[in-house]
Scaffold this active site. Sequence first.
Site, PDB file in Angstrom:
ATOM      1  N   TYR A 176       9.675   5.725 -13.319  1.00 33.07           N
ATOM      2  CA  TYR A 176       8.250   5.406 -13.132  1.00 33.07           C
ATOM      3  C   TYR A 176       7.405   6.660 -13.403  1.00 33.07           C
ATOM      4  O   TYR A 176       7.730   7.756 -12.916  1.00 33.07           O
ATOM      5  CB  TYR A 176       8.050   4.907 -11.699  1.00 33.07           C
ATOM      6  CG  TYR A 176       6.624   4.624 -11.344  1.00 33.07           C
ATOM      7  CD1 TYR A 176       5.947   3.552 -11.915  1.00 33.07           C
ATOM      8  CD2 TYR A 176       5.928   5.427 -10.446  1.00 33.07           C
ATOM      9  CE1 TYR A 176       4.625   3.284 -11.603  1.00 33.07           C
ATOM     10  CE2 TYR A 176       4.607   5.167 -10.127  1.00 33.07           C
ATOM     11  CZ  TYR A 176       3.962   4.099 -10.709  1.00 33.07           C
ATOM     12  OH  TYR A 176       2.652   3.842 -10.402  1.00 33.07           O
ATOM     13  N   ASP A 200      15.107   3.464  -6.423  1.00 32.80           N
ATOM     14  CA  ASP A 200      13.817   2.791  -6.363  1.00 32.80           C
ATOM     15  C   ASP A 200      14.068   1.340  -6.763  1.00 32.80           C
ATOM     16  O   ASP A 200      14.348   1.048  -7.925  1.00 32.80           O
ATOM     17  CB  ASP A 200      12.845   3.494  -7.321  1.00 32.80           C
ATOM     18  CG  ASP A 200      11.460   2.882  -7.318  1.00 32.80           C
ATOM     19  OD1 ASP A 200      11.336   1.683  -7.031  1.00 32.80           O
ATOM     20  OD2 ASP A 200      10.506   3.613  -7.644  1.00 32.80           O
ATOM     21  N   LYS A 207       4.265  -4.245  -5.312  1.00 31.95           N
ATOM     22  CA  LYS A 207       4.730  -5.069  -6.416  1.00 31.95           C
ATOM     23  C   LYS A 207       5.336  -6.370  -5.873  1.00 31.95           C
ATOM     24  O   LYS A 207       4.616  -7.163  -5.312  1.00 31.95           O
ATOM     25  CB  LYS A 207       5.713  -4.262  -7.273  1.00 31.95           C
ATOM     26  CG  LYS A 207       5.241  -2.815  -7.555  1.00 31.95           C
ATOM     27  CD  LYS A 207       4.027  -2.721  -8.435  1.00 31.95           C
ATOM     28  CE  LYS A 207       3.411  -1.337  -8.494  1.00 31.95           C
ATOM     29  NZ  LYS A 207       4.298  -0.241  -8.821  1.00 31.95           N
TER      30      LYS A 207
HETATM   31  C1  LIG Z   1       4.324   1.160  -8.718  1.00 30.99           C
HETATM   32  C2  LIG Z   1       5.611   1.865  -8.635  1.00 30.99           C
HETATM   33  C3  LIG Z   1       5.769   3.004  -7.843  1.00 30.99           C
HETATM   34  C4  LIG Z   1       4.617   3.634  -7.094  1.00 30.99           C
HETATM   35  O1  LIG Z   1       4.168   2.815  -6.078  1.00 30.99           O
HETATM   36  P1  LIG Z   1       2.632   2.809  -5.553  1.00 30.99           P
HETATM   37  O2  LIG Z   1       2.678   1.748  -4.514  1.00 30.99           O
HETATM   38  O3  LIG Z   1       1.765   2.496  -6.725  1.00 30.99           O
HETATM   39  O4  LIG Z   1       2.375   4.172  -5.015  1.00 30.99           O
HETATM   40  C5  LIG Z   1       7.017   3.570  -7.765  1.00 30.99           C
HETATM   41  N1  LIG Z   1       8.065   3.065  -8.458  1.00 30.99           N
HETATM   42  C6  LIG Z   1       7.953   1.977  -9.227  1.00 30.99           C
HETATM   43  C7  LIG Z   1       9.138   1.472  -9.962  1.00 30.99           C
HETATM   44  C8  LIG Z   1       6.722   1.339  -9.355  1.00 30.99           C
HETATM   45  O5  LIG Z   1       6.616   0.272 -10.144  1.00 30.99           O
END
Ligand SMILES: *Cc1c(COP(=O)(O)O)cnc(C)c1O
Length: 401
Positions: free
Chosen positions: A106, A178, A203
């Site tokens: 990311y 992640d 998300k």
């Molecule tokens: C959006 C995202 C993040 C960061 O998250 P936020 O809630 O925007 O701070 C980290 N990792 C992945 C894979 C993401 O899609």
Amino acid sequence: MKGDATNKGFDTRAIHAGQAPDPVTGAVSVPIFQTSTYAQHAVGETYGGYEYSRTHNPTRKALEECIASLEGGAYGLAFASGMAAITTLCYLLRPGDHVVLSDDVYGGTYRLFSRVLSRYGIAFDLADLTDPEKAQAAFRPETKLVWLETPTNPWLKTIDIQAVADLAHSRKAWLGVDNTFASPYLQRPLQLGADFVVHSSTKYLGGHSDVVGGLIVLNDADLREQIAFHQNAVGGVPGPVDCFLVLRGIKTLGVRMRQHGANALRVAAFLSEHKAVSRVFYPGLPGDAHHAVARKNTASGGGVEGTAPSEAAIDRAGFGGMVSFIARGGEAVARCMVARTQLFTLAESLGGVESLIEHPGAMTHASLAGSPIEMDPALVRLSVGIEECDDLIADLAQALG
Ligand SMILES: *Cc1c(COP(=O)(O)O)cnc(C)c1O
């Protein structure tokens, strides 16, 4: 106890874990405890351990218990954003430590390591963790943490979590995953050997594009104490309304992920046949280079938990809602097409019920400019929502036409 969800199935725990009816009022929905502080009977004598909402909040606690249950972990911790979660986790590192990052990470995570943590003496290298030899070669004696996403963003490569966990542990490093793209419905990294799972709950967990949040789940009690210390000391905590929204989103995670996966598979198949598209990246396509590893990771997911999952159960759980493709006509066609869709909204972010389209090179991944991470200017990324799939395909057809 009424509402105890331990040992129940994934979709049941999504609705009930950490969310027994309120003992005072019987409220079925977890109340939004919009309070900064808590009365004490006498000095240090609290009502139930609550002193101040940076440290503890009952709405946040419900969310932390729910995500721990869904990821099959012992402890959950909630944060104000995905980046706040990742940053707080990185307070486990010290100057001189080294981190191996999966190369297609990311953009915000790359920016955190390259432009923030590097100033505090934490070094990192990018590595293609889909390739065991390249993964091995990235380690140094000081490597303390391996950080990966799978599927990756925006190339949708899948990384064998168990293989990287074994490698990290043989080098005395932690593995952090992640899990934002897959969600615990499709894969549970702790079960595959990861030490930490992180989410941007902005998300799929939130799922409705109405909240920003982050989560960490882990099993180790000592590491949990250290992260909870930093959660309070650094203070990147979510408010109770945000925790409520994430909890509400999680209740439908299973039904949404099944629909995202079914729609995305049809969209990916449609794009694969389209003459204006030169390549499609979707791990759910049987011919995709990453399909076998995707199945292996999905076999750990909540969508198939209980028994040794059958191939049919893995297909039913699906492969998530993210699809990327390369426009045959190059950058100009890619940029034109993302502006022409009617149902797919041109926007950053992903994982909500509504379909989004974007141009990673100029949008989500613009912060990678000048980095060694490759970005093809003809690449388009879709977050396929849960609308009627025929309408989504018709929209892409008119935009590509
Ligand atoms: C959006 C995202 C993040 C960061 O998250 P936020 O809630 O925007 O701070 C980290 N990792 C992945 C894979 C993401 O899609």
